[in-house]
Design a protein around this motif. Structure first.
Motif, short mmCIF file in Angstrom:
data_model
loop_
_atom_site.label_atom_id
_atom_site.label_comp_id
_atom_site.label_asym_id
_atom_site.label_seq_id
_atom_site.Cartn_x
_atom_site.Cartn_y
_atom_site.Cartn_z
N PHE A 114 0.85 -1.20 0.00
CA PHE A 114 0.00 0.00 0.00
C PHE A 114 0.88 1.25 0.00
O PHE A 114 0.98 1.94 1.02
N PRO A 115 1.51 1.58 -1.11
CA PRO A 115 2.36 2.77 -1.14
C PRO A 115 1.53 4.05 -1.05
O PRO A 115 0.36 4.08 -1.45
N SER A 116 2.15 5.10 -0.55
CA SER A 116 1.49 6.39 -0.46
C SER A 116 1.66 7.13 -1.78
O SER A 116 2.79 7.34 -2.23
N SER A 117 0.55 7.52 -2.39
CA SER A 117 0.63 8.22 -3.67
C SER A 117 1.32 9.57 -3.51
O SER A 117 1.96 10.06 -4.44
N GLU A 146 -13.84 -9.31 -2.32
CA GLU A 146 -12.92 -8.56 -3.15
C GLU A 146 -12.00 -7.75 -2.28
O GLU A 146 -12.34 -7.36 -1.16
N PHE A 147 -10.79 -7.51 -2.82
CA PHE A 147 -9.78 -6.77 -2.06
C PHE A 147 -9.89 -5.30 -2.43
O PHE A 147 -9.50 -4.88 -3.52
N SER A 148 -10.39 -4.51 -1.53
CA SER A 148 -10.62 -3.10 -1.80
C SER A 148 -9.30 -2.34 -1.89
O SER A 148 -8.34 -2.63 -1.16
N SER A 149 -9.25 -1.36 -2.79
CA SER A 149 -8.04 -0.56 -2.94
C SER A 149 -7.77 0.30 -1.71
O SER A 149 -6.64 0.75 -1.50
N THR A 150 -8.79 0.50 -0.88
CA THR A 150 -8.61 1.26 0.35
C THR A 150 -7.89 0.46 1.44
O THR A 150 -7.40 1.03 2.41
N GLY A 151 -7.86 -0.87 1.26
CA GLY A 151 -7.21 -1.71 2.26
C GLY A 151 -8.11 -2.08 3.41
O GLY A 151 -7.64 -2.65 4.41
N ILE A 152 -9.39 -1.80 3.32
CA ILE A 152 -10.36 -2.14 4.36
C ILE A 152 -11.36 -3.15 3.80
O ILE A 152 -11.96 -2.91 2.75
N GLY A 153 -11.53 -4.27 4.49
CA GLY A 153 -12.49 -5.28 4.05
C GLY A 153 -13.91 -4.77 4.14
O GLY A 153 -14.32 -4.25 5.18
N LYS A 154 -14.67 -4.93 3.07
CA LYS A 154 -16.04 -4.41 3.06
C LYS A 154 -16.94 -5.15 4.02
O LYS A 154 -17.80 -4.56 4.67
#
Length: 468
Positions: free
Chosen positions: A64-67, A262-270
Motif C-alpha cells: 500500500f504505497p502512499s501516492s 474482493e480486495f478493496s483498494s482502500t485496504g479495508i475489508g467491506k
C-alpha cells in the motif's frame, strides 16, 4: 449612403484586427501544446518498464504505497531502508520509504519518478496485479490451507460460518466477528503464542502462497513446474524473498479466509472491516526489525528453500513432507527456547477487537525477542548482481551422482538466502523482460530437437567431464 459604407468599412477593419489577434494567440499556443505532447510521449516510452517494476514493487516491497510520497524527490541523506531507525519517527519512515523506492526502480526512471504520470501508473498497476494474483490463489486456496476447495472457488461462500476457517482466524463467536492482528493461522501448528515469539512460524503456508504467485500454481504439486518465462519469478528475476513479500503473503492468507469477496483498494475489508493496510504495515515492521534474529533467519531460509530449490514431485500432504515440516517445527521450537524475551506484555493486551492503535502495535512489536546480532542488508541491489535467477534445480530419476552434485552446488546456501533479500537491479529485470520474446521463439525448436537423457548418456557425459 457614403456614411453607411464608411460604417461597414470600419466594422470590417475591426473584425480583421480581431481575427489577426486570434491568429497570433493560436500561433503562440501551438508550440506549447506540442511541448506538452512531447513531454507525455517522453513519459509514455517508459510505461512498460514502470508497469513491470510497479507490479513487482506491490508484491515484493510495498503493498500500500502512499501516492503522495511516490512523487517526492529522494533526500540527499535518506534513512537507509534496512536501518534499525526506519520506524523511529514519521520522518525516518518517509525517508526510508523513498530510499527503498529509489533502490527498487532503476536509475533510468529516476528522472520521471517525480511526475504525476509515474505515480498514477504505479497506483494503477499495483491493484491490477494484486487482483490477478488473488484470482489465481482462489483456485488453489484449498490446497494451500488443506481445506475443501469449495470454500474458496466460490468467492461468495459463507466462510464466516465455517468452523475450521474461524479457528484459523481465531474467531470464537459467529455473532461477534472480532479479528485478531496475529491470528492462529500465522503460528506453527496453529497454536497462538501470546508472547508472539513464534509468529510467522507457520512458514509453509506463507511459502505456498508465494510459490503459487511467483512460480505458478502448478509448482505447488510438481517440482519441475514454475520455471516458465511467463512466471513472475522469471519476469522479475526474483531469487529470494523479502520482508515485504512475506508480509504480503500473510495479509493475503487472512483475506482468503475472511468473508470478503474482493480486495478493496482502500485496504479495508467491506464485510470483515479488517484493515489489511494496517496488517501489512505491522507485519513488515516486525519482519524488518527482527530480520536478523535466529528464528526469522530460519523461517526465511525455509521459505527460500521451498520456493527456489527443487523439491520432490509429491503431493502437498505426503508423509515425507509432513515429516520434514515436523522436523522444522521442532527446530524452530528449540530456537525459541534459546531466545530472550525482555518484554512482559502479551499479545492479548493489544490484539483485542477492532483495529489496533499505533501505540499498541509499537508495544507489540517491541515485545518480540531481540537476539539480533546486527541489522541485515535487506537488499543486495546495491551489488547490482547479474546472475540468472534460481528457477529449478530438479534431480530426476535419471540423474547421476555428478548431476546431483551439480544441482546441490547450484543451490544457494542457508547463509546466503537466510539473511539477505534480493531486489533485482534494473539491468537484470529489464534483461528478463527483453528476453521473453526470444525465449518463446527458442522453446518450440528445442522441444522438437530434444532427445531423452538416458543413464548411459549421463554416465558418458560424466566420464568426459572427468577426462577433461
Amino acid at each position: 449612403m457614403l456614411k453607411m459604407l464608411q460604417v461597414q468599412m470600419q466594422k470590417l477593419q475591426e473584425e480583421n484586427r480581431t481575427i489577426k489577434e486570434e491568429n497570433k494567440t493560436l500561433h503562440a499556443a501551438k508550440p506549447k501544446r506540442k511541448r506538452r505532447a512531447d513531454a507525455h510521449d517522453e513519459l509514455s516510452v517508459h510505461e512498460e518498464t514502470i508497469s513491470i517494476y510497479a507490479r513487482k514493487y506491490g508484491m515484493m516491497i510495498e503493498m500500500f504505497p502512499s501516492s503522495d510520497l511516490l512523487n517526492k524527490r529522494l533526500p540527499d541523506s535518506p534513512t537507509p531502508f534496512d536501518s534499525t531507525d526506519r520506524y523511529a519517527t514519521e520522518s525516518t519512515q518517509e525517508s526510508a520509504f523513498l530510499d527503498e523506492l529509489y533502490h527498487h526502480f532503476p536509475k533510468s526512471l529516476h528522472k520521471v519518478m517525480e511526475s504525476s504520470y509515474f505515480s498514477d501508473l504505479v497506483m494503477k498497476s499495483i491493484p491490477d496485479a494484486r487482483a490477478n494474483e488473488i484470482k489465481k490463489l482462489w483456485g488453489v486456496a484449498g490446497d494451500i490451507f488443506d481445506l475443501p476447495s469449495k470454500y474458496f472457488t466460490n468467492t461468495s461462500y459463507d466462510r464466516a460460518n465455517v468452523p475450521e476457517i474461524q479457528r484459523l482466524l481465531g474467531v470464537t463467536s459467529s455473532t461477534n466477528l472480532a479479528y485478531k492482528t496475529f491470528p492462529p493461522v500465522l503460528f506453527p501448528e496453529l497454536k497462538e503464542d501470546r508472547s508472539l515469539k513464534t509468529v510467522f512460524g507457520n512458514w509453509l503456508l506463507l511459502a505456498r502462497i508465494l510459490k503459487a504467485s511467483l512460480r505458478g500454481i502448478t509448482s505447488l504439486h510438481h517440482a519441475s513446474s514454475g520455471g516458465g518465462a511467463h512466471t513472475n519469478c522469471m519476469k522479475w528475476s526474483v531469487r529470494q524473498v523479502t520482508p515485504g513479500c512475506i508480509a504480503w503473503a500473510a495479509v493475503l492468507a487472512i483475506f482468503l479466509l475472511s468473508p470478503d469477496t474482493e480486495f478493496s483498494s482502500t485496504g479495508i475489508g467491506k464485510r470483515s472491516t479488517i484493515s489489511y493496510k494496517d496488517l501489512f504495515f505491522t507485519y513488515k515492521k516486525v519482519l524488518v526489525t527482527k530480520w536478523k534474529t535466529k528464528r526469522i533467519v530460519q523461517i526465511v531460509t525455509n521459505i527460500n528453500h521451498y520456493i527456489f530449490k527443487a523439491t520432490r514431485p509429491s503431493a502437498l500432504d505426503s508423509a515425507v513432507h509432513e515429516d520434514f515440516t515436523n522436523a522444522i517445527d521442532r527446530a524452530l521450537a528449540a530456537l525459541d527456547m534459546e531466545s530472550s524475551d525482555d518484554g512482559t506484555e502479551t499479545a492479548a493486551d493489544v490484539t483485542g477487537p477492532g483495529t489496533p492503535t499505533a501505540a499498541a502495535l509499537e508495544r507489540q512489536v517491541n515485545a518480540l525477542p531481540s537476539e539480533s546480532i546486527s541489522q541485515p542488508i535487506l537488499s543486495t541491489q546495491r551489488r547490482h548482481t547479474t546472475e540468472a535467477p534460481i528457477v529449478d534445480n530438479v534431480a530426476t530419476n535419471n540423474s547421476t551422482a555428478a548431476d546431483l552434485e551439480d544441482a546441490a552446488a547450484a543451490t544457494p546456501q542457508a547463509d546466503e538466502v537466510g539473511a539477505a533479500v534480493i531486489s533485482s537491479s534494473g539491468e537484470v529485470l529489464q534483461e528478463a523482460a527483453d528476453d521473453l520474446s526470444s525465449t518463446r521463439g527458442r522453446s518450440k525448436k528445442s522441444k522438437r530437437g530434444r532427445k531423452a537423457t538416458t543413464p548411459a548418456m549421463a554416465t558418458n557425459r560424466t566420464t568426459r567431464q572427468a577426462h577433461k
